[in-house]
Design an enzyme around this catalytic site. Structure first.
Site, PDB file in Angstrom:
ATOM      1  N   ASP A  92      54.617  10.698  34.993  1.00  9.03           N
ATOM      2  CA  ASP A  92      55.905  10.431  33.806  1.00  9.03           C
ATOM      3  C   ASP A  92      56.893   9.456  34.560  1.00  9.03           C
ATOM      4  O   ASP A  92      56.939   9.041  35.758  1.00  9.03           O
ATOM      5  CB  ASP A  92      56.279  11.744  33.298  1.00  9.03           C
ATOM      6  CG  ASP A  92      57.283  12.480  34.355  1.00  9.03           C
ATOM      7  OD1 ASP A  92      57.141  12.154  35.451  1.00  9.03           O
ATOM      8  OD2 ASP A  92      57.384  13.642  33.747  1.00  9.03           O
ATOM      9  N   ASP A 290      50.640  15.497  26.492  1.00  8.59           N
ATOM     10  CA  ASP A 290      50.579  16.354  27.724  1.00  8.59           C
ATOM     11  C   ASP A 290      51.432  17.498  27.318  1.00  8.59           C
ATOM     12  O   ASP A 290      52.418  17.083  26.565  1.00  8.59           O
ATOM     13  CB  ASP A 290      50.960  15.524  28.876  1.00  8.59           C
ATOM     14  CG  ASP A 290      52.561  15.362  28.825  1.00  8.59           C
ATOM     15  OD1 ASP A 290      53.266  15.961  29.311  1.00  8.59           O
ATOM     16  OD2 ASP A 290      52.897  14.353  27.880  1.00  8.59           O
ATOM     17  N   CYS A 336      35.857  32.278  22.387  1.00  8.65           N
ATOM     18  CA  CYS A 336      35.808  31.552  23.350  1.00  8.65           C
ATOM     19  C   CYS A 336      34.700  31.914  24.561  1.00  8.65           C
ATOM     20  O   CYS A 336      34.347  33.202  24.441  1.00  8.65           O
ATOM     21  CB  CYS A 336      37.403  32.095  24.318  1.00  8.65           C
ATOM     22  SG  CYS A 336      37.475  31.083  25.643  1.00  8.65           S
ATOM     23  N   CYS A 338      34.757  30.851  27.829  1.00  8.12           N
ATOM     24  CA  CYS A 338      35.408  30.814  29.060  1.00  8.12           C
ATOM     25  C   CYS A 338      34.819  31.908  29.982  1.00  8.12           C
ATOM     26  O   CYS A 338      34.589  32.919  29.385  1.00  8.12           O
ATOM     27  CB  CYS A 338      36.565  30.297  29.130  1.00  8.12           C
ATOM     28  SG  CYS A 338      37.784  31.973  29.248  1.00  8.12           S
ATOM     29  N   CYS A 341      36.606  35.242  29.459  1.00 14.18           N
ATOM     30  CA  CYS A 341      36.319  35.914  28.017  1.00 14.18           C
ATOM     31  C   CYS A 341      35.175  36.513  28.148  1.00 14.18           C
ATOM     32  O   CYS A 341      34.768  37.806  27.676  1.00 14.18           O
ATOM     33  CB  CYS A 341      36.348  34.914  26.994  1.00 14.18           C
ATOM     34  SG  CYS A 341      38.187  34.626  26.540  1.00 14.18           S
ATOM     35  N   HIS A 367      42.003  30.688  30.753  1.00 14.62           N
ATOM     36  CA  HIS A 367      41.599  30.623  29.480  1.00 14.62           C
ATOM     37  C   HIS A 367      42.437  29.997  28.627  1.00 14.62           C
ATOM     38  O   HIS A 367      41.934  29.058  27.613  1.00 14.62           O
ATOM     39  CB  HIS A 367      41.782  32.248  28.978  1.00 14.62           C
ATOM     40  CG  HIS A 367      41.758  32.605  27.488  1.00 14.62           C
ATOM     41  ND1 HIS A 367      40.538  32.188  26.669  1.00 14.62           N
ATOM     42  CD2 HIS A 367      42.684  32.389  26.597  1.00 14.62           C
ATOM     43  CE1 HIS A 367      40.881  32.330  25.537  1.00 14.62           C
ATOM     44  NE2 HIS A 367      42.193  32.544  25.364  1.00 14.62           N
TER      45      HIS A 367
END
Ligand code: ZN
Length: 399
Positions: A92, A290, A336, A338, A341, A367
């Site tokens: 940025d 973002d 989920c 992932c 999880c 997560h």
């Protein structure tokens, strides 16, 4: 080799999917860009980032300029080498700090009123003192770590961002507060326009420069700023600054600005990334987001869950500290996939959180980012298939 390229792939209503190419690889849009404030996505490492399928990250110019210093990073081969990461990086402009360290902190407001953005400055006591002064040449800060005066100007921002060596950089801008009146916002916008021209003159041609549309919540100013930026030779555009006093104001701003920006260039909505916002802003033609939210919420115990348990009213998250999770054997989110999880229960994560165990921060951040990145995958797919509104209805309950 071409420094930057953006190709639109599919269109649906006002939305589109696309691919951005940079010198360090490509990423698909619409994209959620994880924030690596101080050259790290807090709580995670590069292996996690790879595994999560994050294709691009955003680092913060202001923070890296102060710590460890952009000169040092340049000596270490630039941000990619320093971080050991081989994917596109965005920095940025540092301008947001002109706002958050000055006016914003004085009044305790962020991009949307009543929403504070102080990521990366938790250890700094900013209260009761004005930390930033803006004039036509730039911004003067007091370095919060050393007390020394720091000056940031358009030219300086371009130099720092060149030293950092990101693939995509932003023009230096003044970000006004939702409490700024029209007169001040207009003045700040004119300044941002002059600075944009300076940045175009000085930026490193190995990088792709994005201009930032300002103008606060005022239609006339936003349209003027969008027209001004659209004519300049930027690779893409950020929409920054105060996004008004409510979510409706933010969407109005997008409806004014996006149609005035060139079709063939990407549009990045700076600092926004809540689930509801992703849907509503993609719908209005935003390609890039973002936000520190997924990792910051994770650290504070807020873990994302999908519908039906997650609802817009509860912002799609549970607070893991709640005693009702003490013996909850379910994963954080039933939908989920992932590894957190798949492996751990809510009861276990609650225990780690309450015990302040370090592993909690990684698991929770992993997560939450997985959740948002997979949601963006689904949003992209729904644009391609023309089923965006079905997906939006499933998540938000309205179209
Ligand atoms: Zn998960």
């Amino acid at each position: 080799m071409k420094v930057f390229d953006f190709k639109v792939k599919d269109r649906f209503e006002g939305m589109r999917t696309g691919v951005v190419k940079t010198r360090h690889g490509k990423f698909k849009t619409p994209v959620f860009v994880p924030v690596a404030t101080s050259a790290t996505v807090r709580g995670l490492d590069n292996r996690d980032i790879d595994e999560l399928g994050a294709e691009v990250i955003l680092a913060n110019t202001y923070h890296l300029h102060l710590k460890p210093g952009d000169e040092l990073i340049k000596k270490m081969g630039g941000l990619h080498d320093f971080m050991g990461i081989d994917k596109p990086i965005i920095t940025d402009s540092g301008g947001f700090q002109a706002f958050s360290l000055g006016f914003g902190m004085e009044h305790g407001v962020g991009k949307i009123a009543n929403n504070i953005f102080l990521e990366g400055l938790r250890d700094v006591d900013y209260r009761g003192e004005k930390w930033a002064f803006v004039n036509d040449s730039g911004v003067r800060f007091k370095n919060p770590y050393t007390g020394e005066a720091v000056e940031l100007t358009p030219k300086k921002s371009m130099e720092i961002q060149s030293n950092l060596g990101a693939d995509i950089i932003f023009a230096f801008d003044e970000c006004t507060s939702p409490l700024s009146d029209k007169e001040y916002t207009a003045k700040a916008m004119e300044r941002t326009h002059r600075w944009a021209e300076e940045c175009l003159e000085y930026y490193d041609r190995r990088q792709a420069l994005f201009g930032i549309v300002q103008g606060g919540e005022y239609r006339e100013l936003r349209e003027r700023s969008a027209r001004f930026m659209a004519e300049k030779d930027f690779a893409g555009f950020g929409i920054g600054g105060s996004l008004g006093k409510s979510k409706r104001d933010m969407l109005n701003i997008l409806e004014w600005v996006v149609p005035l920006l060139p079709e063939e260039k990407p549009r990045h909505l700076l600092g926004i990334g809540a689930v509801e916002d992703l849907f509503n802003c993609v719908e209005r033609g935003i390609d890039m987001f973002d936000c520190v939210a997924p990792t910051r919420w994770a650290r504070r115990g807020h873990l994302y869950v999908s519908p039906p348990e997650g609802k817009p009213q509860n912002k799609f998250r549970i607070h893991i500290q709640n005693s009702r999770f003490r013996r909850d054997e379910r994963p954080i989110d039933e939908n989920c996939e992932c590894f957190v999880c798949k492996t751990y229960s809510r009861a276990y994560l609650r225990h780690l959180f309450v015990a302040n165990e370090l592993s909690y921060f990684r698991l929770a951040s992993y997560h939450n980012l997985h959740f948002i990145l997979r949601l963006m995958d689904r949003i992209r797919e729904s644009i391609r298939k023309g089923s965006f509104f079905e997906l939006k209805k499933e998540w938000l309950g309205y179209v």
